[in-house]
Design a protein around this motif. Structure first.
Motif, mmCIF file in Angstrom:
data_model
loop_
_atom_site.group_PDB
_atom_site.id
_atom_site.type_symbol
_atom_site.label_atom_id
_atom_site.label_comp_id
_atom_site.label_asym_id
_atom_site.label_seq_id
_atom_site.Cartn_x
_atom_site.Cartn_y
_atom_site.Cartn_z
ATOM 1 N N ARG A 15 0.824 -1.216 0.000
ATOM 2 C CA ARG A 15 0.000 0.000 0.000
ATOM 3 C C ARG A 15 0.859 1.268 0.000
ATOM 4 N NH1 ARG A 15 -2.904 -3.933 2.517
ATOM 5 N NH2 ARG A 15 -5.163 -3.955 2.248
ATOM 6 N N GLY A 16 2.177 1.093 -0.136
ATOM 7 C CA GLY A 16 3.056 2.248 -0.268
ATOM 8 C C GLY A 16 3.749 2.700 1.005
ATOM 9 N N TYR A 17 3.552 1.999 2.101
ATOM 10 C CA TYR A 17 4.222 2.367 3.349
ATOM 11 C C TYR A 17 5.653 1.834 3.355
ATOM 12 C CZ TYR A 17 -0.372 3.513 5.251
ATOM 13 O OH TYR A 17 -1.592 4.070 5.476
ATOM 14 N N VAL A 18 6.553 2.571 4.004
ATOM 15 C CA VAL A 18 7.890 2.076 4.260
ATOM 16 C C VAL A 18 7.774 1.196 5.504
ATOM 17 C CG1 VAL A 18 10.249 2.701 4.898
ATOM 18 C CG2 VAL A 18 8.963 4.147 3.305
ATOM 19 N N VAL A 19 8.265 -0.023 5.425
ATOM 20 C CA VAL A 19 8.121 -0.980 6.527
ATOM 21 C C VAL A 19 9.493 -1.509 6.916
ATOM 22 C CG1 VAL A 19 7.146 -3.215 7.206
ATOM 23 C CG2 VAL A 19 5.826 -1.674 5.724
ATOM 24 N N ILE A 20 9.733 -1.561 8.202
ATOM 25 C CA ILE A 20 10.953 -2.189 8.710
ATOM 26 C C ILE A 20 10.547 -3.073 9.888
ATOM 27 C CG2 ILE A 20 11.537 -0.284 10.268
ATOM 28 C CD1 ILE A 20 14.514 -0.849 9.546
ATOM 29 N N SER A 21 11.158 -4.226 9.964
ATOM 30 C CA SER A 21 10.856 -5.165 11.045
ATOM 31 C C SER A 21 12.170 -5.771 11.512
ATOM 32 C CB SER A 21 9.919 -6.257 10.520
ATOM 33 O OG SER A 21 9.646 -7.197 11.531
ATOM 34 N N ILE A 22 12.479 -5.589 12.790
ATOM 35 C CA ILE A 22 13.719 -6.150 13.322
ATOM 36 C C ILE A 22 13.379 -7.204 14.369
ATOM 37 C CG2 ILE A 22 15.010 -4.023 12.880
ATOM 38 C CD1 ILE A 22 14.993 -3.595 15.977
ATOM 39 N N GLY A 79 14.461 -2.766 28.359
ATOM 40 C CA GLY A 79 15.206 -1.550 28.045
ATOM 41 C C GLY A 79 16.020 -1.690 26.774
ATOM 42 N N ILE A 80 16.654 -2.844 26.583
ATOM 43 C CA ILE A 80 17.429 -3.085 25.370
ATOM 44 C C ILE A 80 16.511 -3.130 24.151
ATOM 45 C CG2 ILE A 80 18.813 -4.823 24.144
ATOM 46 C CD1 ILE A 80 20.130 -5.425 26.886
ATOM 47 N N VAL A 81 15.366 -3.791 24.289
ATOM 48 C CA VAL A 81 14.425 -3.891 23.170
ATOM 49 C C VAL A 81 13.926 -2.506 22.769
ATOM 50 C CG1 VAL A 81 12.175 -4.807 22.455
ATOM 51 C CG2 VAL A 81 13.778 -6.276 23.699
ATOM 52 N N VAL A 82 13.550 -1.678 23.741
ATOM 53 C CA VAL A 82 13.072 -0.328 23.439
ATOM 54 C C VAL A 82 14.195 0.511 22.838
ATOM 55 C CG1 VAL A 82 12.197 1.831 24.444
ATOM 56 C CG2 VAL A 82 11.210 -0.349 25.138
ATOM 57 N N ASP A 85 14.465 -0.363 19.283
ATOM 58 C CA ASP A 85 13.357 0.179 18.496
ATOM 59 C C ASP A 85 13.527 1.680 18.257
ATOM 60 O OD1 ASP A 85 12.225 -2.332 18.221
ATOM 61 O OD2 ASP A 85 10.853 -2.081 19.903
ATOM 62 N N ILE A 86 14.014 2.400 19.254
ATOM 63 C CA ILE A 86 14.269 3.837 19.080
ATOM 64 C C ILE A 86 15.395 4.044 18.064
ATOM 65 C CG2 ILE A 86 15.130 5.920 20.243
ATOM 66 C CD1 ILE A 86 13.526 4.969 22.743
ATOM 67 N N ARG A 87 16.419 3.204 18.099
ATOM 68 C CA ARG A 87 17.498 3.294 17.108
ATOM 69 C C ARG A 87 16.969 2.976 15.708
ATOM 70 N NH1 ARG A 87 18.925 4.960 21.266
ATOM 71 N NH2 ARG A 87 18.171 6.733 20.116
ATOM 72 N N THR A 88 15.968 2.117 15.623
ATOM 73 C CA THR A 88 15.365 1.809 14.321
ATOM 74 C C THR A 88 14.654 3.041 13.775
ATOM 75 O OG1 THR A 88 15.122 -0.514 14.953
ATOM 76 C CG2 THR A 88 13.776 0.252 13.111
ATOM 77 N N VAL A 89 13.992 3.796 14.632
ATOM 78 C CA VAL A 89 13.368 5.058 14.202
ATOM 79 C C VAL A 89 14.460 6.019 13.729
ATOM 80 C CG1 VAL A 89 11.988 7.060 14.913
ATOM 81 C CG2 VAL A 89 11.347 4.762 15.681
ATOM 82 N N ASP A 90 15.577 6.083 14.457
ATOM 83 C CA ASP A 90 16.704 6.917 14.016
ATOM 84 C C ASP A 90 17.107 6.553 12.595
ATOM 85 O OD1 ASP A 90 16.804 8.053 16.571
ATOM 86 O OD2 ASP A 90 18.570 6.888 17.200
ATOM 87 N N TYR A 91 17.219 5.247 12.333
ATOM 88 C CA TYR A 91 17.600 4.800 10.990
ATOM 89 C C TYR A 91 16.554 5.207 9.955
ATOM 90 C CZ TYR A 91 18.154 1.924 6.898
ATOM 91 O OH TYR A 91 18.255 1.517 5.600
ATOM 92 N N LEU A 92 15.294 4.982 10.266
ATOM 93 C CA LEU A 92 14.231 5.354 9.318
ATOM 94 C C LEU A 92 14.324 6.822 8.917
ATOM 95 C CD1 LEU A 92 11.134 3.445 10.725
ATOM 96 C CD2 LEU A 92 12.276 3.050 8.533
ATOM 97 N N ARG A 124 8.565 10.884 18.339
ATOM 98 C CA ARG A 124 8.529 10.885 16.880
ATOM 99 C C ARG A 124 7.472 9.927 16.320
ATOM 100 N NH1 ARG A 124 14.774 9.645 16.134
ATOM 101 N NH2 ARG A 124 14.103 8.080 17.637
ATOM 102 N N ILE A 125 6.913 9.082 17.167
ATOM 103 C CA ILE A 125 5.881 8.144 16.724
ATOM 104 C C ILE A 125 4.549 8.885 16.660
ATOM 105 C CG2 ILE A 125 4.649 5.994 17.249
ATOM 106 C CD1 ILE A 125 7.605 5.632 16.426
ATOM 107 N N ALA A 126 4.009 8.992 15.445
ATOM 108 C CA ALA A 126 2.756 9.733 15.245
ATOM 109 C C ALA A 126 1.524 8.861 15.470
ATOM 110 C CB ALA A 126 2.723 10.316 13.831
ATOM 111 N N ALA A 127 1.660 7.561 15.277
ATOM 112 C CA ALA A 127 0.516 6.654 15.450
ATOM 113 C C ALA A 127 1.035 5.281 15.859
ATOM 114 C CB ALA A 127 -0.275 6.541 14.154
ATOM 115 N N ALA A 128 0.296 4.621 16.727
ATOM 116 C CA ALA A 128 0.669 3.278 17.164
ATOM 117 C C ALA A 128 -0.571 2.405 17.185
ATOM 118 C CB ALA A 128 1.304 3.318 18.548
ATOM 119 N N ASN A 129 -0.367 1.148 16.836
ATOM 120 C CA ASN A 129 -1.458 0.189 16.822
ATOM 121 C C ASN A 129 -0.995 -1.062 17.567
ATOM 122 O OD1 ASN A 129 -3.893 -1.074 16.118
ATOM 123 N ND2 ASN A 129 -2.952 -1.986 14.322
#
Length: 158
Positions: A15-22, A79-82, A85-92, A124-129
């Motif tokens: 649908r055109g979204y950029v998706v990353i999954s770690i 704490g490591i997992v979060v 995930d925050i570093r993944t947002v940095d990358y995005l 920086r997270i605008a929406a969460a599900n």
């Protein structure tokens, strides 16, 4: 079997979204790998079902050791997992195709847990599900807090 065979990330990408999954720390390709496991290699598509069950049981058996070791070092597993995930947002945000005002997260089970914390801790997270991470503390503690070798095979099916 799950979601009628539709992967959420794939559906969003189509649908055109950029998706990353770690993989979260201690899961998937980031699991505990002991010297004896090296003979299996890193190509998970070559693992037999029995290999996967054995390696998963081995990882579960090390969870307490890992959690205690991190506590002594002043860290926590969540704490490591979060942090990851925050570093993944940095990358995005380094990607030109990503709109920094439209970053969201989505998850079920541990992914829901991760989405909940990421959305709460990163502005920086605008929406969460959170598709699903609903349970009572009592049932989680009863089922998982004090695993022993005899319970390992029972928990594999859950």
């Amino acid at each position: 079997r799950v979601y009628d065979g539709n992967a959420t990330g794939t559906a969003l990408a189509r649908r055109g979204y950029v998706v990353i999954s770690i993989d979260a720390f201690m899961f998937g390709e980031r699991r505990t790998i002991l010297d004896a496991d090296l003979k299996y290699g890193f190509d998970r598509s070559r693992y037999s079902v029995d290999d996967v069950k054995r390696l998963n049981a081995q990882c579960r058996a090390k969870e307490t050791t890992l959690a205690k070791s991190m506590a002594y070092a002043g860290m926590t597993w969540p704490g490591i997992v979060v942090w990851d995930d925050i570093r993944t947002v940095d990358y995005l945000l380094t990607r030109p195709e990503v709109d920094p005002k439209r970053i969201g997260c989505n998850g079920i089970s541990m992914g829901g847990y991760r989405s909940l914390f990421l959305a709460g801790l990163d502005e920086r997270i605008a929406a969460a599900n959170v598709v699903g991470f609903m349970s009572t503390v009592k049932s989680m503690l009863h089922a998982r807090i004090d695993r022993s070798e005899e319970h390992t095979s029972e928990l594999q099916s859950h």
